[in-house]
Design a protein around this motif. Structure first.
Motif, short mmCIF file in Angstrom:
data_model
loop_
_atom_site.label_atom_id
_atom_site.label_comp_id
_atom_site.label_asym_id
_atom_site.label_seq_id
_atom_site.Cartn_x
_atom_site.Cartn_y
_atom_site.Cartn_z
N LYS A 135 11.55 18.04 28.47
CA LYS A 135 11.93 19.43 28.29
C LYS A 135 12.06 19.58 26.58
O LYS A 135 11.86 20.44 25.97
N ALA A 136 12.85 18.51 26.12
CA ALA A 136 13.17 18.65 24.67
C ALA A 136 13.59 17.45 23.97
O ALA A 136 14.01 16.66 24.83
N ALA A 137 13.91 17.40 23.05
CA ALA A 137 14.85 16.42 22.21
C ALA A 137 16.10 16.41 22.37
O ALA A 137 16.84 17.50 22.10
N VAL A 138 16.91 15.37 22.50
CA VAL A 138 18.31 15.41 22.90
C VAL A 138 18.86 14.41 22.12
O VAL A 138 18.56 13.04 21.91
N GLU A 139 20.25 14.55 21.41
CA GLU A 139 20.95 13.67 20.74
C GLU A 139 21.94 13.11 21.78
O GLU A 139 22.44 13.80 22.32
N VAL A 140 22.04 11.67 21.81
CA VAL A 140 22.96 11.39 22.98
C VAL A 140 24.21 10.47 22.08
O VAL A 140 23.86 9.73 21.30
N PRO A 141 25.49 10.96 22.30
CA PRO A 141 26.65 10.28 21.83
C PRO A 141 27.26 9.16 22.51
O PRO A 141 26.90 9.16 23.73
N VAL A 142 27.83 8.34 21.77
CA VAL A 142 28.80 7.52 22.54
C VAL A 142 30.28 7.77 22.58
O VAL A 142 30.73 8.63 21.73
N PRO A 143 30.79 7.58 23.97
CA PRO A 143 32.29 8.05 24.14
C PRO A 143 33.50 7.28 23.55
O PRO A 143 34.53 7.80 23.68
N VAL A 144 33.27 6.15 23.08
CA VAL A 144 34.20 5.28 22.49
C VAL A 144 34.01 4.58 21.11
O VAL A 144 32.78 4.45 20.67
N ALA A 145 34.87 4.28 20.32
CA ALA A 145 34.69 3.63 19.46
C ALA A 145 34.57 2.25 19.56
O ALA A 145 35.01 1.56 20.24
N GLY A 146 33.82 1.36 18.40
CA GLY A 146 33.68 0.16 18.70
C GLY A 146 32.62 -0.42 17.72
O GLY A 146 31.89 0.36 16.66
#
Length: 484
Positions: free
Chosen positions: A48-59
Motif C-alpha cells: 500500500k505505501a511506505a511506512v516508517e517503523v519506530p522502536v518502543p524502548v531505548a537501548g
C-alpha cells in the motif's frame, strides 16, 4: 516483544489492510547505535505505501534481522535492542520503562500479559497514524526468533554513514559497483541523505559508467581453471568463463543485457489487483466525445476563489452527482454470498502516477463534500502519494475510481476496473478539435470519456445513462447547480 531482560527482539507489526509482508527500503540505524523510545529505525514498503517503523524502548542495536531489499513477513523478527546494564537496566540503572514514556509502559503491559511482540506502525506523513496494539504471537507462549541475517558493517562504512549520510546498504553497493565516490554524489533531500535515485542520477550524468554484468555471477556460466597453475602447461588465451553446455540458451548476449525487476510493494499489489479484475469481472466499455469548453470556462471562472479548483476536482464533483442518480455503479459484487453490495456512501478514488508506480488514493465521504473540499483533499492526497508519505489506509475502501490519463497526452483508453469496484471513468486529453455548434463548424476543446463497468451490476442502459449525464455536465457545468 520477546527476549530476556538485556535483549529484546521486535517483530514486524501488522500494518493493517490485510498486509502480510513488507520490503525493507532502508535502515535508519546500524548495529551498535543507540536508539531512543519511538525513534524511527527502519522504513519498509508494503503493498500500500511506505511506512516508517519506530522502536518502543531505548537501548543499543544488537542485530538487524533483515537487509535492505529483503522481504519480512508480519510477525517475523525485525530488530534486536539491548539495554546497557548487565541486568537489563539503562545507563543510570533504571529499567527500560524509566523514561515514563506511554509507549514503553504499553509494551511492558503487553509483555506481562504474555503477548507476542508489539510494535507501533507510523505512516511517513508529518502526523503519526493512530496507535493500536497488534498481537504478534500466541498468548502464553514465547515466540521463537527466526534465524537472523546480520548485515556486516565495516568500521570505515560505519564512519562514512555519519559523515556522508548514507543509510541504505543498497545505495552503498550500487555506488561501489559503479565506481562512484559517495562524497561526490549530490542530493536534494532536506535531510541530506543520499538515496538510490541520487546515485542513479549521478550515473545518468556519466554515460561512461554503465552497469556491467559480472560473468561469475550469471547463472549458466562456469569458471574455467587457470592453465598457468598447472605444471607443464602454458597459458592459452581465451575467455575466463564460458556458457554452461548443460543449460542451453542461457548466458546469451540478450540475456546478459536484460534487467530483472522484482514485482514488490505497490507495483505487485497493483499487478495482482489488475489480474484479478480481468479474471473475475465481466467488464464492458462505452465512451463518448464531449465538448469540454464549458468545463474549462467554469474552471477559469473559479480561479478567483481563495483556493484554485482544477479540472479533476470539477470532474470529481460531476461524478459524485452522477453516482447519486445511478447508484448501480457505486457498488461491488460479493462473490462468496452471490450478492451485489450497493453503497450509500461514495469513496472516490483517483489514479495518481508516482515514482513508486500507480497509486489510487481515496477521497472518503466525497458525497458529503463541497467542490472546494474535494479539491483540497485531492491536492493533499496527491502530494502525500508523490512524496511517498501516504498511509496504507488512504489507498483502500474506494467505491468508484476516476482516471485522468489525459495528462499523458493520450485521447482515449479502455481503463481496467479497480477491483472490487464496479466501474471506472477515464478522461482523455482536452485538445482543440473541429466541433459543430448550432449548425456551424467551430474549434472547441474536446475530450473523450470512457466508462468501464461490471456487467453484473448493471446493463448498458444504466451505464450509458450515467456516462451521458456526466458528458452533459461537462458540456454545461452550470446545469449541475440544479442537482446540488
Amino acid at each position: 516483544m520477546t527476549g530476556g531482560a538485556a535483549r529484546q527482539v521486535f517483530r514486524l507489526p501488522d500494518l493493517g489492510e490485510g498486509l502480510t509482508e513488507a520490503e525493507v527500503i532502508e535502515w535508519r540505524v546500524a548495529i551498535g547505535d543507540r536508539v531512543q523510545v519511538d525513534q524511527i529505525v527502519v522504513e519498509v514498503e508494503t503493498a500500500k505505501a511506505a511506512v516508517e517503523v519506530p522502536v518502543p524502548v531505548a537501548g543499543t542495536v544488537l542485530e538487524l534481522h533483515a537487509v535492505a531489499g529483503g522481504v519480512v513477513d508480519v510477525g517475523a523478527p525485525l530488530i534486536s535492542v539491548g539495554a546497557d546494564g548487565p541486568d537489563g537496566s539503562g545507563p543510570d540503572g533504571s529499567g527500560p520503562d524509566a523514561s515514563g514514556h506511554p509507549a514503553a509502559e504499553r509494551y511492558r503491559q503487553e509483555e506481562q500479559a504474555g503477548s507476542g511482540n508489539v510494535l507501533v506502525g507510523y505512516g511517513t506523513a508529518k502526523l503519526p497514524a493512530p496507535r493500536r496494539r497488534v498481537r504478534g504471537g500466541t498468548p502464553g507462549r514465547a515466540a521463537q526468533p527466526a534465524p537472523a541475517v546480520t548485515p556486516t558493517v565495516a568500521p570505515e562504512a560505519r564512519d562514512e554513514t555519519h559523515a556522508i549520510r548514507v543509510i541504505s546498504p543498497l545505495v552503498r553497493r550500487l555506488a561501489r559497483d559503479h565506481g562512484l565516490e559517495l562524497a561526490s554524489i549530490p542530493t536534494t533531500e532536506p535531510d541530506g541523505v543520499i538515496r538510490r535515485r541520487d546515485v542513479e542520477a549521478a550515473l545518468a550524468r556519466q554515460p561512461g559508467l554503465t552497469a556491467q554484468p559480472s560473468l561469475t555471477a550469471q547463472p549458466g556460466l562456469t569458471a574455467q581453471p587457470s592453465l598457468t597453475a598447472q605444471p607443464g602447461l602454458t597459458a592459452q588465451p581465451g575467455p575466463v568463463a564460458q556458457p554452461s553446455r548443460s543449460q542451453p540458451g542461457t548466458g546469451t548476449a540478450d540475456q546478459l543485457d536484460a534487467e530483472r525487476i522484482p514485482l514488490r510493494g505497490v507495483r505487485r499489489a497493483m499487478t495482482e489487483k489488475l489480474v484479478r479484475s480481468r479474471a473475475e469481472i465481466p467488464d464492458a466499455t462505452t465512451w463518448v466525445d464531449v465538448d469540454a469548453t464549458g468545463l474549462l470556462a467554469a474552471r477559469d471562472a473559479l480561479a478567483a476563489a481563495p483556493r484554485r479548483i482544477g479540472v479533476l476536482a470539477l470532474l470529481a464533483r460531476i461524478v459524485v452527482a452522477g453516482l447519486r442518480r445511478f447508484p448501480e455503479l457505486n457498488s461491488s459484487v460479493d462473490t462468496a454470498r452471490n450478492e451485489i453490495v450497493r453503497y450509500r456512501h461514495i469513496n472516490l478514488g483517483f489514479a495518481a502516477q508516482t515514482d513508486r508506480g500507480l497509486m489510487v488514493p481515496v477521497v472518503r465521504g466525497a458525497h458529503a463534500m463541497t467542490t472546494t473540499e474535494i479539491s483540497d483533499e485531492i491536492a493533499r492526497l496527491t502530494e502525500l502519494a508523490r512524496a511517498g508519505h501516504l498511509a496504507p489506509e488512504a489507498l483502500g475502501g474506494g467505491t468508484f475510481t476516476l482516471n485522468n490519463y489525459g495528462v499523458f497526452g493520450v485521447d482515449g483508453s479502455t481503463p481496467i476496473i479497480n477491483h472490487p469496484e464496479a466501474a471506472i471513468l477515464g478522461i482523455g486529453r482536452i485538445a482543440d478539435k473541429p466541433w459543430v455548434v448550432d449548425g456551424e463548424l467551430r474549434v472547441r476543446k474536446v475530450t473523450q470519456l470512457s466508462l468501464s463497468f461490471d456487467h453484473r451490476v448493471c446493463d448498458g442502459g444504466a451505464a450509458g445513462g450515467f456516462l451521458r449525464y456526466v458528458a452533459d455536465c461537462v458540456e454545461n457545468p452550470y446545469a449541475l447547480l440544479a442537482h446540488v
